[in-house]
Structures are given as C-alpha cells and as structure tokens.
Scaffold this motif. Structure first.
Motif, PDB file in Angstrom:
ATOM      1  N   LYS A 155       0.756  -1.069   0.036  1.00 14.71           N
ATOM      2  CA  LYS A 155      -0.174  -0.164   0.203  1.00 14.71           C
ATOM      3  C   LYS A 155       0.996   1.307   0.079  1.00 14.71           C
ATOM      4  CE  LYS A 155      -3.713   1.933   2.524  1.00 14.71           C
ATOM      5  NZ  LYS A 155      -4.994   1.986   3.609  1.00 14.71           N
ATOM      6  N   LEU A 156       0.522   2.114  -0.884  1.00 10.43           N
ATOM      7  CA  LEU A 156       1.264   3.600  -1.146  1.00 10.43           C
ATOM      8  C   LEU A 156       0.658   4.504  -0.465  1.00 10.43           C
ATOM      9  CD1 LEU A 156       3.621   5.003  -2.084  1.00 10.43           C
ATOM     10  CD2 LEU A 156       2.486   5.336  -4.447  1.00 10.43           C
ATOM     11  N   LEU A 157       1.148   4.957   0.646  1.00 12.20           N
ATOM     12  CA  LEU A 157       0.695   6.251   1.400  1.00 12.20           C
ATOM     13  C   LEU A 157       1.554   7.576   0.920  1.00 12.20           C
ATOM     14  CD1 LEU A 157       0.592   4.603   4.858  1.00 12.20           C
ATOM     15  CD2 LEU A 157      -1.195   4.539   3.035  1.00 12.20           C
ATOM     16  N   VAL A 158       0.820   8.594   0.536  1.00 16.77           N
ATOM     17  CA  VAL A 158       1.244   9.752   0.025  1.00 16.77           C
ATOM     18  C   VAL A 158       1.397  11.030   1.047  1.00 16.77           C
ATOM     19  CG1 VAL A 158       1.429  11.618  -1.645  1.00 16.77           C
ATOM     20  CG2 VAL A 158       0.866   9.253  -2.270  1.00 16.77           C
ATOM     21  N   GLN A 159       2.639  11.200   1.548  1.00 17.35           N
ATOM     22  CA  GLN A 159       2.372  12.355   2.691  1.00 17.35           C
ATOM     23  C   GLN A 159       2.577  13.519   2.013  1.00 17.35           C
ATOM     24  OE1 GLN A 159       2.922  11.899   5.993  1.00 17.35           O
ATOM     25  NE2 GLN A 159       3.500   9.688   6.317  1.00 17.35           N
ATOM     26  N   GLY A 160       1.600  14.528   2.734  1.00 22.80           N
ATOM     27  CA  GLY A 160       1.449  15.921   2.058  1.00 22.80           C
ATOM     28  C   GLY A 160       0.516  16.886   2.824  1.00 22.80           C
ATOM     29  N   PRO A 161       0.652  18.045   2.735  1.00 19.09           N
ATOM     30  CA  PRO A 161      -0.575  18.963   3.349  1.00 19.09           C
ATOM     31  C   PRO A 161      -1.882  18.645   2.568  1.00 19.09           C
ATOM     32  CG  PRO A 161       0.929  20.245   1.684  1.00 19.09           C
ATOM     33  CD  PRO A 161       1.531  18.669   2.015  1.00 19.09           C
ATOM     34  N   PRO A 162      -2.957  19.093   3.108  1.00 17.59           N
ATOM     35  CA  PRO A 162      -4.218  18.601   2.569  1.00 17.59           C
ATOM     36  C   PRO A 162      -4.377  19.297   1.239  1.00 17.59           C
ATOM     37  CG  PRO A 162      -4.448  19.444   4.803  1.00 17.59           C
ATOM     38  CD  PRO A 162      -3.004  19.778   4.513  1.00 17.59           C
ATOM     39  N   GLN A 163      -5.270  18.751   0.415  1.00 19.64           N
ATOM     40  CA  GLN A 163      -5.604  19.172  -0.819  1.00 19.64           C
ATOM     41  C   GLN A 163      -7.310  19.101  -0.720  1.00 19.64           C
ATOM     42  OE1 GLN A 163      -4.760  16.636  -4.068  1.00 19.64           O
ATOM     43  NE2 GLN A 163      -6.164  17.707  -5.591  1.00 19.64           N
ATOM     44  N   LEU A 164      -7.850  20.740  -0.868  1.00 15.54           N
ATOM     45  CA  LEU A 164      -9.073  20.922  -0.540  1.00 15.54           C
ATOM     46  C   LEU A 164      -9.846  21.111  -1.779  1.00 15.54           C
ATOM     47  CD1 LEU A 164     -10.989  21.516   1.965  1.00 15.54           C
ATOM     48  CD2 LEU A 164     -10.409  23.807   1.979  1.00 15.54           C
ATOM     49  N   SER A 165     -11.306  20.608  -1.600  1.00 14.42           N
ATOM     50  CA  SER A 165     -12.228  20.783  -2.728  1.00 14.42           C
ATOM     51  C   SER A 165     -13.634  21.263  -2.072  1.00 14.42           C
ATOM     52  CB  SER A 165     -12.284  19.541  -3.642  1.00 14.42           C
ATOM     53  OG  SER A 165     -13.212  19.626  -4.477  1.00 14.42           O
ATOM     54  N   GLY A 194     -19.469  35.405   5.458  1.00 15.13           N
ATOM     55  CA  GLY A 194     -18.963  34.112   4.656  1.00 15.13           C
ATOM     56  C   GLY A 194     -18.990  32.910   5.842  1.00 15.13           C
ATOM     57  N   VAL A 195     -18.776  31.770   5.153  1.00 13.50           N
ATOM     58  CA  VAL A 195     -18.617  30.552   5.872  1.00 13.50           C
ATOM     59  C   VAL A 195     -17.571  29.856   5.546  1.00 13.50           C
ATOM     60  CG1 VAL A 195     -19.706  28.195   6.654  1.00 13.50           C
ATOM     61  CG2 VAL A 195     -21.165  30.186   6.139  1.00 13.50           C
ATOM     62  N   SER A 196     -16.632  29.530   6.317  1.00 12.11           N
ATOM     63  CA  SER A 196     -15.196  29.006   6.011  1.00 12.11           C
ATOM     64  C   SER A 196     -15.288  27.501   6.382  1.00 12.11           C
ATOM     65  CB  SER A 196     -13.995  29.738   6.698  1.00 12.11           C
ATOM     66  OG  SER A 196     -14.259  29.542   8.036  1.00 12.11           O
ATOM     67  N   CYS A 197     -14.348  26.662   5.631  1.00  9.80           N
ATOM     68  CA  CYS A 197     -14.223  25.329   5.817  1.00  9.80           C
ATOM     69  C   CYS A 197     -12.957  25.162   5.626  1.00  9.80           C
ATOM     70  CB  CYS A 197     -14.862  24.526   4.789  1.00  9.80           C
ATOM     71  SG  CYS A 197     -14.243  22.915   4.734  1.00  9.80           S
ATOM     72  N   GLU A 198     -12.387  24.529   6.834  1.00  9.36           N
ATOM     73  CA  GLU A 198     -10.788  24.259   6.846  1.00  9.36           C
ATOM     74  C   GLU A 198     -10.307  22.877   6.967  1.00  9.36           C
ATOM     75  OE1 GLU A 198      -7.972  26.993   8.984  1.00  9.36           O
ATOM     76  OE2 GLU A 198      -7.871  25.180  10.650  1.00  9.36           O
ATOM     77  N   ALA A 199      -9.105  22.365   6.252  1.00  5.80           N
ATOM     78  CA  ALA A 199      -8.630  21.007   6.268  1.00  5.80           C
ATOM     79  C   ALA A 199      -7.074  21.279   6.926  1.00  5.80           C
ATOM     80  CB  ALA A 199      -8.824  20.454   4.876  1.00  5.80           C
ATOM     81  N   SER A 200      -6.881  20.218   7.829  1.00  9.50           N
ATOM     82  CA  SER A 200      -5.596  20.490   8.347  1.00  9.50           C
ATOM     83  C   SER A 200      -4.911  19.025   8.593  1.00  9.50           C
ATOM     84  CB  SER A 200      -5.762  21.271   9.629  1.00  9.50           C
ATOM     85  OG  SER A 200      -6.547  20.708  10.483  1.00  9.50           O
ATOM     86  N   ASN A 201      -3.597  19.030   8.577  1.00 13.17           N
ATOM     87  CA  ASN A 201      -3.002  17.807   9.160  1.00 13.17           C
ATOM     88  C   ASN A 201      -1.428  18.176   9.491  1.00 13.17           C
ATOM     89  OD1 ASN A 201      -1.528  17.988   6.796  1.00 13.17           O
ATOM     90  ND2 ASN A 201      -2.177  15.840   5.908  1.00 13.17           N
TER      91      ASN A 201
END
Length: 600
Positions: free
Chosen positions: A413-423, A491-498
C-alpha cells in the motif's frame, strides 16, 4: 342313366398355417340330378384310403365320414361336399383325391395340402471359454437352434451385421455344420454350428445367427438371435503409457496435486503391469498391479523425472515392445518477495522503484496492477513525481500461461504524505434572483492528504468527516444552515488540516434579499413608528403648555385670554417657538397678539 358332362380340375395346391382351419373343395362343373362324391387320402406308398362320401338326391347332398384314420379332431364333410379340417396339423400334409361318379361316368381331382409352421424363437449358444488367436485351426464359435418349424428353416451366420460365407466342408479357416431333426410332433428343428479361425481383429466383432422360414403364398419370415461377442486370448503387441489428469497440454502438473499414471497393453486377458521410475539409468519399481493405474499423491518438485511401465506378457512375440516411458514435469511457484514492506510512505513529488522477485518452473510471467488496472509487465515498478492519485494498493502477480490456475500475488500500500488538498462544492441559489433571507443551503467540503486531514467549519453543525463516494483518499464533511445577511457579509469557512499544513475555503453568498412578506411588514412598522413618534411629540408639547387656556385648541382672533402673559416674538425669549412649535414668523405678524392660536 346320368353321366358327368364335364370333368373336374386335375389337381390343386392348398397352403395353410398350422392350427388354422381349412376346407378342401370338390364341386362338379355341371349340374346333375344324381351323383356320388368320394374323398380319398393317398398315403406315401400311393394307397388310397376312403375318408368320406356323399350322394346327390335332388337338391340335397347327403354324406358321411367313413374313416378319420385316428385324426383328432376328425374329418368333417359339409353340406357342399367340402372336406373340412378344423385345425391343420403336420400329419395333414398329404394328397387328397376327390372322385365324382354320375352313372357310368366318373372323374377325379387331387388336392395337395401343404402346412406351414413358424419356428420358435431362435436360440444361440456362444462359446463361453477364452479362445486363443494363436491356434492355427478353426475353433467352435457358437451353435444356433431353430425348433419346431415346417418346412425345415435355413440358418445364416452374421459377423458385424454382414453374412458369413462359410462352406459346409471342414477346413482350417472356417466352416459350418447343419443338422435337421424331425420332432415327434412332425415339426422340424435345425441346428447349425459355426467354426472359425480367430484373429485379433475378432476381439471387437459381434456375431449372431438368423433363421429364415417359408410362409404361404411364397412369403418368407426371419427370426434373429441375440448378438454376442467372444472372449479372446491374444498376446500384447503394443503398450500405451501416459500422465492423466490434472496434467496440462504441455505435460506439466502442479506441485501438491495428485497425479495419475495410466498404462494399457493391447493383450487379453490383462497382464501384470510394473510401474517404475528411471534414476541414474536404473529402474526403481514403484508398484505392480493388474489395473494399470498408479496414483502419486501430492507430488513435489523433486519428483520430476522419467516414469515408465512394463507389461509382463510371456506369450508376446519376441519383437513386441512391452515397455513405455513418459516425463513427469512438476510445476511450482514460490511466494513472491517485494523490495518494500506492506506499506510504503512517500512525500508528494518523490520518486521510487519497487522490485518483485519470484522463483518458479516453468519461468513465471510478472505484471503489476493498481486497483485492478494493469500498469505494466516485468519485475520492476517505477513511480515518479507521485501525487495523491498515486496512493493506493499495488499488486505484483506471477502466473504461468502453460499451467492454468498456478499463480501468486503480493501487494503493498502506497501512502502519499503531504498537506491537505481541499475541494469545495459551490452551491447555487435556489432562485434565479439570488439568495434570499432564510434560504436553506448545504455546503460540502472534501479533502485528502496523509495523515488524513481533519475538517472544521466556522459555524456549528458540521457533520463528521467520512470517506467520499469518489474514493481516492478523499474525505468529506457537510454543513446545512439558513442564509442570513450576516452570513452574506462574513461568509462561511471550511478548513482542512494535518501535520503538514492546512487549507481554507470561504463560501460567499453575495447580496441577500429580504423575503417579500417581510418587506411589507417592515414598511408598515416604519409607518406606525413615525405616527407614534408624532403623537409623543405632540403630547410632550401639550404638557409644556399646560395651564394656558389657548393651548391645544384653535384660539379665536383677537386678544389672548385674560391672565396670560404677553409673549415676545423674539427668538431669545421663546427659542422653541421659532422652530418646531411655531407656525412661523409670518404667522405672528398676521395674527398679532393672537399668534398663539397656531402653535398647537
């Protein structure tokens, strides 16, 4: 004084089946008032024996039977002078003479009676012994019987459905004998015996005999015996040896399978089979039996080699090949080994290669797949400039086209480390005019990355993050709320974090229009508020003018009421009268001392 004017027919033939009634006819060809008719039986020696007679008296014929010669049932004479045999028998097959006398003249006619009997079912008695093909003379094959027929039937022998043309004379290649017996009933029975010099080709041959017999009016009948086969003894000439299931077309068997070896010689009876394995040019005997089968349970790769079988037939010719060999090839496939572990973690944009190694025979073919999509063939997998789309399960598969169902797989299993990609899914207004106050909206944010990002909202009520339907590592969260003017401004904000970073998206709604029903209420509220304000101001002014008779009513033209002080029109004495509470400077000039009448 009477005479026969025309003679009777000379002779005739009457045919009848056994057991059927028959009447022998004797009639004068011309009419006579008086004549005598007599029936005679002529025996084989030619002697006549009177059976019955009759006399013509006018229109009546009176007759009687004189001698039935022991026949049962006896002869009968009918009213027309016919000799009647109620049940035809073998002994009735004689010559019968009818004599007619009219005065001094007489004439006679002879009737030959022929009786036919269908024989019983045909019986055949084949030789039950083991017949050797090495004998150089004709051997007895079978005996065929046909009983109680009349006249005597004929017997024909058949091989594989074709008649055998064999003579009655004894010879080394083949012949037949025949014997006819007259039974006590007078019927005839026929026995035929067939002799042949046997060959190996006769091992699968079918034989039977057929009886042909005569019937009235020239017809013929036929009765066939059951078909039979011979049991032959013949030496082995050839031997077949092969590897049975589950071998492939290429002769490979899978390691761990049970394999059957078959050996068959063409001799009969079956001889002893000896199974062996050739090792260093030596025969190592594995098993001996009469069935010609050998089962190898759970074969291993070390059992590959040359196997053989031998037929122990001491009657075989010296030049006969009684031994055969075959190659047993055991296919195997060891577990696959990857150059990486079960999981491989890489950062966005990195590159790497993964090797897949395998040991097997025949040489296995390798291919790589990801999520069941083929990536390429060969032991090496190259991954360059990886993205989040590169994440997933990679499988190395080894297979052997010549050995079906023999395959192995290994995966990582390949795990790709990186900051979030948000959509974010932008939501459109429900009406063409844009958003309205109180409209309900559902906002959706999706993110992916590793470690899996957390999703949060600037407003309460967001759903927990769950795997998205699109897969590929995406997780999504939704928030349902009502649109307000405040949300339109903020406005309304959505945030993704790791652990590698975070990303934010703000949803904007633009201008938010009030709902139609709420705007009408607002106009009415403003109107009511203004009216109430005017009433409050008027009440306040009246309270300040309390005690003045002319306040809050229209004053009459002329002097003010008695006792009221004289007011100045100066703005310094009554500043409040110069603006809101006064009718205006011009009004004071017009009314003089009566100017207060307009203050209310």
């Amino acid at each position: 004084g009477a005479r026969a004017e025309e003679p009777l027919p000379g002779s005739s033939l009457v045919e009848v089946m056994k057991g059927e009634p028959v009447a022998l006819n004797c009639t004068a060809l011309a009419a006579h008032d008086h004549f005598v008719l007599e029936w005679f039986l002529v025996d084989r020696s030619g002697v006549r024996h009177r059976l019955a007679s009759a006399q013509q008296q006018g229109s009546e014929l009176q007759g009687r039977v004189h001698d039935s010669r022991g026949r049962s049932p006896p002869y009968q004479l009918d009213s027309q002078g016919h000799l009647v045999l109620t049940e035809a028998q073998v002994g009735d097959e004689q010559s019968y003479v009818c004599v007619v006398r009219a005065g001094a003249a007489s004439t006679e006619a002879t009737t030959e009676l022929r009786m036919f009997a269908k024989p019983e079912a045909t019986e055949v008695f084949p030789n039950k012994g083991i017949l050797s093909v090495v004998e150089d003379f004709a051997q007895e094959i079978a005996t065929c019987n046909s009983r109680n027929g009349n006249p005597a039937p004929q017997i024909t022998w058949y091989q594989n459905g074709q008649p055998l043309r064999v003579p009655m004379e004894v010879n080394a290649e083949g012949y037949m004998t025949s014997r006819t017996v007259r039974e006590a009933s007078g019927l005839q029975s026929l026995t035929s015996t067939l002799y042949l010099r046997l060959r190996k080709a006769h091992r699968d041959a079918s034989f039977h005999c057929s009886v042909s017999y005569n019937l009235p009016m020239g017809r013929r009948g036929r009765l066939d015996s059951p078909v039979f086969h011979l049991t032959l003894h013949y030496p082995t000439e050839n031997v077949d040896f092969w590897v049975g299931s589950p071998s492939t077309t290429e002769g490979w068997v899978r390691e761990g399978d049970s394999v059957q070896l078959f050996c068959r010689g063409d001799g009969n009876p079956s001889m002893e089979y000896v199974f062996f394995r050739l090792q260093d040019k030596q025969e190592n005997v594995l098993k001996t039996n009469l069935e010609g089968n050998l089962t190898l349970e759970g074969v291993q790769r070390g059992q590959s080699g040359t196997y053989g079988c031998r037929v122990e037939d001491y009657d075989a010719a010296e030049d006969a090949v009684l031994s055969k060999t075959a190659e047993l090839r055991v296919a195997y496939l060891d577990p696959l080994e990857l150059s990486t572990g079960e999981e491989l973690s890489l950062h966005l944009g990195n590159s790497t290669t993964v090797n897949c190694s395998v040991q097997g025979l025949p040489t296995p073919a390798l291919r790589w797949t990801k999520d069941f999509v083929p990536l390429g063939n060969g032991p090496t997998l190259s991954l360059s400039s990886i993205t989040f789309d590169s994440a997933g399960t990679y499988v190395c598969e080894a297979s052997m086209p010549t050995v079906p169902l023999l395959s192995r797989t290994q995966s990582f299993k390949l795990l790709v480390q990186g900051p979030p990609q948000l959509s974010a899914e932008e939501t459109q207004p429900q009406t063409e005019g844009g958003w309205r106050e109180g409209d309900e909206v559902r906002l959706v944010c999706s993110a992916r990355g590793y470690p899996e990002p957390k999703l949060s909202w600037s407003q309460l009520g967001g759903s927990p993050a769950e795997p998205a339907l699109t897969g590929q590592g995406w997780v999504s969260s939704s928030l349902t709320l009502k649109v307000t003017s405040a949300l339109s401004r903020e406005g309304v904000s959505c945030e993704a974090s790791n652990t590698h970073g975070k990303k934010q998206h703000v949803f904007h709604f633009g201008s938010v229009a009030p709902q139609t029903s709420q705007a009408g209420v607002a106009v009415m509220a403003v109107a009511v508020s203004v009216g109430l304000l005017l009433l409050v101001v008027a009440a306040f002014y009246c309270m300040r003018r309390k005690g003045r008779p002319g306040c809050c009513r229209r004053g009459e033209k002329g002097a003010p009421p008695p006792g009221d002080p004289q007011l100045s029109h100066s703005g310094s004495e009554r500043p409040e009268q110069t603006g809101l509470l006064m009718g205006g400077a011009s009004g004071g000039a017009r009314h003089g001392s009566g100017g207060f009448g307009d203050e209310c």
